[in-house]
Design a protein around this motif. Structure first.
Motif, PDB file in Angstrom:
ATOM      1  N   ASP A 145      -1.368  22.679 -13.105  1.00 38.04           N
ATOM      2  CA  ASP A 145      -1.358  22.089 -13.873  1.00 38.04           C
ATOM      3  C   ASP A 145      -1.411  20.523 -13.440  1.00 38.04           C
ATOM      4  N   MET A 146      -0.421  20.094 -12.415  1.00 39.31           N
ATOM      5  CA  MET A 146      -0.382  18.315 -12.559  1.00 39.31           C
ATOM      6  C   MET A 146       0.363  18.440 -10.859  1.00 39.31           C
ATOM      7  N   VAL A 147      -0.590  17.384 -10.140  1.00 41.41           N
ATOM      8  CA  VAL A 147      -0.023  17.248  -8.914  1.00 41.41           C
ATOM      9  C   VAL A 147       0.252  15.614  -7.960  1.00 41.41           C
ATOM     10  N   PHE A 148       1.769  15.486  -8.523  1.00 42.88           N
ATOM     11  CA  PHE A 148       2.036  14.690  -7.472  1.00 42.88           C
ATOM     12  C   PHE A 148       1.994  14.583  -5.422  1.00 42.88           C
ATOM     13  N   CYS A 149       1.191  13.472  -6.207  1.00 39.66           N
ATOM     14  CA  CYS A 149       1.294  12.717  -4.155  1.00 39.66           C
ATOM     15  C   CYS A 149       2.897  12.662  -3.690  1.00 39.66           C
ATOM     16  N   THR A 150       4.044  13.147  -3.180  1.00 37.24           N
ATOM     17  CA  THR A 150       4.660  12.450  -2.951  1.00 37.24           C
ATOM     18  C   THR A 150       5.453  12.550  -1.144  1.00 37.24           C
ATOM     19  N   ALA A 151       4.098  12.304  -0.469  1.00 42.95           N
ATOM     20  CA  ALA A 151       3.490  11.865   0.739  1.00 42.95           C
ATOM     21  C   ALA A 151       4.014  10.497   1.131  1.00 42.95           C
ATOM     22  N   GLY A 152       5.963  10.156   0.825  1.00 45.39           N
ATOM     23  CA  GLY A 152       5.583   8.904   1.739  1.00 45.39           C
ATOM     24  C   GLY A 152       5.041   7.407   1.090  1.00 45.39           C
ATOM     25  N   ARG A 153       5.672   6.469   1.837  1.00 51.05           N
ATOM     26  CA  ARG A 153       5.291   5.155   0.608  1.00 51.05           C
ATOM     27  C   ARG A 153       4.282   4.339   1.630  1.00 51.05           C
ATOM     28  N   THR A 154       3.271   2.980   1.493  1.00 57.77           N
ATOM     29  CA  THR A 154       3.123   2.354   2.316  1.00 57.77           C
ATOM     30  C   THR A 154       3.567   0.870   1.917  1.00 57.77           C
ATOM     31  N   PRO A 155       3.848  -0.344   2.422  1.00 56.72           N
ATOM     32  CA  PRO A 155       4.215  -1.397   2.329  1.00 56.72           C
ATOM     33  C   PRO A 155       2.804  -1.784   2.104  1.00 56.72           C
ATOM     34  N   ASN A 156       3.336  -3.078   0.763  1.00 50.15           N
ATOM     35  CA  ASN A 156       1.629  -3.767  -0.132  1.00 50.15           C
ATOM     36  C   ASN A 156       2.038  -4.889   0.816  1.00 50.15           C
ATOM     37  N   VAL A 157       1.465  -5.140   1.915  1.00 49.34           N
ATOM     38  CA  VAL A 157       0.914  -5.675   2.627  1.00 49.34           C
ATOM     39  C   VAL A 157      -0.563  -6.861   2.805  1.00 49.34           C
ATOM     40  N   ASP A 158      -1.237  -5.653   1.969  1.00 50.80           N
ATOM     41  CA  ASP A 158      -3.337  -5.325   2.254  1.00 50.80           C
ATOM     42  C   ASP A 158      -3.671  -6.602   1.784  1.00 50.80           C
ATOM     43  N   THR A 159      -3.003  -6.433   0.587  1.00 51.07           N
ATOM     44  CA  THR A 159      -3.627  -8.015  -0.230  1.00 51.07           C
ATOM     45  C   THR A 159      -3.161  -9.185  -0.655  1.00 51.07           C
ATOM     46  N   ILE A 160      -1.939  -9.710   0.053  1.00 48.43           N
ATOM     47  CA  ILE A 160      -1.614 -10.571  -0.064  1.00 48.43           C
ATOM     48  C   ILE A 160      -2.047 -12.038   1.151  1.00 48.43           C
ATOM     49  N   GLY A 161      -3.199 -11.624   2.145  1.00 46.30           N
ATOM     50  CA  GLY A 161      -4.089 -12.648   2.473  1.00 46.30           C
ATOM     51  C   GLY A 161      -2.719 -13.210   3.699  1.00 46.30           C
ATOM     52  N   LEU A 162      -2.288 -12.119   4.889  1.00 46.70           N
ATOM     53  CA  LEU A 162      -1.291 -11.896   5.304  1.00 46.70           C
ATOM     54  C   LEU A 162      -2.460 -12.796   6.885  1.00 46.70           C
ATOM     55  N   GLU A 163      -3.826 -12.714   6.605  1.00 43.47           N
ATOM     56  CA  GLU A 163      -4.457 -12.979   7.930  1.00 43.47           C
ATOM     57  C   GLU A 163      -4.302 -13.774   7.494  1.00 43.47           C
ATOM     58  N   ASN A 164      -4.416 -14.942   6.782  1.00 40.03           N
ATOM     59  CA  ASN A 164      -4.289 -16.473   6.721  1.00 40.03           C
ATOM     60  C   ASN A 164      -3.608 -16.815   7.292  1.00 40.03           C
ATOM     61  N   VAL A 165      -2.328 -16.292   7.614  1.00 38.66           N
ATOM     62  CA  VAL A 165      -1.265 -17.241   7.727  1.00 38.66           C
ATOM     63  C   VAL A 165      -0.279 -16.019   9.258  1.00 38.66           C
ATOM     64  N   ASN A 166      -1.349 -15.834   9.587  1.00 36.46           N
ATOM     65  CA  ASN A 166      -0.841 -15.058  11.435  1.00 36.46           C
ATOM     66  C   ASN A 166       0.767 -13.920  11.072  1.00 36.46           C
TER      67      ASN A 166
END
Lengths: 442, 442
Positions: B251-272
């Protein structure tokens, strides 16, 4: 024929059994004499059976608390089942304990024993002589000396009760009275608790005791404070307790007004061992007024709480002393607990004593809205922690909650290890748990 | 206009909030930017709500275990009630956390923010400049990248589920999968747990994991090991998971295969700021490759378990570092736990690593017949303790039981305090409790 041993121990309870095994590891010859159940009070008619029966209270209370908060359906205590569950654990104890002693090479005597006029132990038809003797005969329930006292039952009877009556009364508001009252109430009985003054559980924080009593009253336990019962009479199927302006018909009465040391029938008068009303008098080496006779466990006259782990600790001390150690006995903190829902636990310096504000800081918290208590909808959760300003360590704690034992054990370790609060706050503990809450309590 | 702060913190979770308050005590000016719920994962969609929902499992399992052992009657989880009980706790968290920050003089921004090309933080229409920046943006659930992945739900969805479906599936046998599977099963769902190899909970003792899995299978949870799900499709009201020789309608599927760090949309490429797949790379001072930018909490690339108390500890470290301390960060033992019935907990050196018998002693105990487990009729209770022969201290422990958290916290304190076993055995702990059992485990 007289049998000769290095050590003869009177009493095969926690202290006696533990000491006997330790002495065997030192290759000493040991006899243990027990006139009742091997294992003694704790596993047969004390802590262990009590806490098995307490499971009834824990489960029914938890279900009640969670009713409408995620749990549907009702449960009740099935007393005969619970008693059977208890007996599964307790019935084998005495034989297993005795067999354990025997297979370790310890001679056991299942007899009532006493010192005779020659200073030897008479155990039935045997005469036992020891280089040293240890008295570890424990205590028995005290019975209030009033007319009709033969109608009283004791905690031992309660812990072996086949059927729970509809209406039961406990006389004596110490920790035994409170614990058994909670168990009986959970099992569906109407419960009365009678106390002779208005300070039950006198060794505990009276503010928290009062909050616990108010809570138990709300649940339906009747407290009769400042009440002296002067007579018990049988009227038909019931017992009637009476005193000045007091009359209470009830089905069964348990006298929980303290415990009496077993010193009166073991011939101490023959061996010059001094006693007082609290038990056998000992010095800092657990040595009695007769230098060859020692005492340990509940039978000792002491201001310390008479508890299983204290008895075990004393047995450990004597084992070392008999092996040549000359240190005085020194205790770490001794936590005490009234098991129940809520449980009330205390260790170290009570807040009522730590009143010097320049030296101590008292931190009081109502934790009932805290996460750990919200999740199980616990109605009552309080803590008082005493901190020594100078050493920046915890020196005392009192906890009132269903899970007080968890916190009090953590506080006991903190006190004994003299952990600075700043060091404890560097600990990473499993989260979220009652232990991780401690960092918010200090 | 650019607003200037001593410290700008990206992320208002446990780490961010804690650091902000600490910095205010140092009179620093602080901004906290949060694009989701203040308080972050732990209290809103992590540990706390999970363990509230776990109460359903705890109560129903306890009643089941005690059935016929003193408790009569049945209970069930009422999921909507349980969810309401959870929401009573979680709903106020974000506002209360934000208000707490504001009333402490901290500027809060409820916006998604990123470093712009000038190295400033853009938070909506605001530009924030800090002497120092701290990245504490945490992690989010990983989604398996397969066709139909938009049909997956996550742990966040589970913890806010209005109705429990009849049949639910978890993909990923890490601790989140195990914990949620247990909760769903207790709530009456048929539960499947799929894992891509046959080593679920890989960071835990595999022998105890295997015993836990066997136990959960007996209770009715279906485990599908060595199973790669390659596609999810909607078929009528159901979802169908499929792979090689594998097809599972649910009936319902939960993906519990790990967690991803929130680094991709915070402009880290702009600050090295360097990252890897585990998160932001930091040195021993939690400093990133940009010396003015620090990172802490779940977003950090580390082999340490990403846990709430670790995040809190890191926040405490940075507060001191920003106040002039020059020490490297140093962690005490980090206990980890899979909550459930049974729970599996571990701290220190695992027995699988401590194989040098000349150096370590491994003590393994099946505690299920022990008093503490008999009284609640717990079916599974094991412990493995690793002792360093040289120092005579505990250096590692693993516990599998309903009450593993209690024991693991005691072991954590013993390890960190380097308590000799002989010293621990001098402790007098409240008896009988799980803590007093520890003296039989070492």
């Amino acid at each position: 024929m007289t049998k000769q041993y290095d050590v003869v121990i009177l009493g095969g309870g926690v202290a006696g059994g533990s000491l006997a095994h330790s002495l065997r590891r030192q290759k000493k010859t040991v006899a243990v004499v027990e006139d009742n159940l091997f294992g003694g009070t704790c596993p047969n008619r004390g802590c262990d059976p009590k806490k098995i029966l307490l499971a009834g209270l824990e489960v029914t209370q938890l279900v009640d608390d969670m009713q409408g908060n995620g749990i549907s359906g009702k449960v009740s205590v099935n007393w005969p089942d619970l008693m059977r569950h208890k007996r599964q654990y307790t019935n084998p104890i005495s034989n297993a304990t005795q067999n354990g002693l025997i297979s370790d090479g310890i001679d056991t005597y299942h007899e009532h024993a006493h010192f005779n006029q020659d200073g030897l132990i008479e155990a039935g038809s045997d005469l036992l002589s020891g280089d040293k003797y240890v008295i570890a005969t424990g205590q028995r329930p005290s019975i209030l000396d009033i007319p009709g006292k033969e109608l009283f039952k004791t905690s031992t009877d309660f812990l072996n009760l086949d059927q729970m009556p509809s209406d039961v009364t406990f006389i004596g508001g110490g920790y035994i009275g409170f614990e058994l009252a909670g168990i009986a109430h959970a099992a569906g009985a109407k419960v009365h608790l009678i106390h002779h003054n208005d300070h039950p559980l006198k060794q505990f924080d009276q503010q928290l005791v009062s909050q616990a009593v108010d809570h138990l009253k709300k649940l339906g336990i009747d407290f009769h404070m400042d009440t002296d019962v002067k007579e018990v009479t049988q009227v038909g199927d019931q017992l009637v307790l009476s005193g000045d302006d007091f009359r209470l018909p009830t089905d069964m009465v348990f006298c929980t007004a303290g415990r009496t040391p077993n010193v009166d029938t073991i011939g101490l008068e023959n061996v010059n061992v001094k006693t007082d009303k609290h038990g056998v008098v000992v010095n800092d080496y657990l040595q009695t007024s007769n230098p060859n006779i020692f005492a340990m466990g509940d039978v000792v006259s002491t201001k310390r709480p008479k508890l299983t782990p204290v008895a075990g600790f004393e047995a450990g001390y004597l084992a070392k002393y008999f092996n040549g150690s000359t240190d005085k006995i020194q205790f770490k903190s001794i936590p005490t607990i009234v098991f129940g829902q809520p449980a009330l636990a205390q260790v170290g310096l009570p807040s009522s004593i730590a009143t010097d504000e320049s030296r101590y800081m008292l931190i009081t918290n109502d934790m009932s809205a805290w996460y750990s208590y919200h999740r199980l909808n616990e109605p009552l959760a309080k803590a008082k922690v005493v901190i020594d300003r100078d050493t920046e360590t915890v020196v005392g704690a009192t906890v009132l909650s269903n899970h007080a034992d968890y916190l009090i054990n953590i506080f006991t370790l903190m006190i004994d290890q003299q952990m600075k609060i700043s060091d404890f706050n560097k600990e990473i503990l499993a989260y979220p748990t009652f232990a991780s809450d401690v960092q918010y309590l200090i």
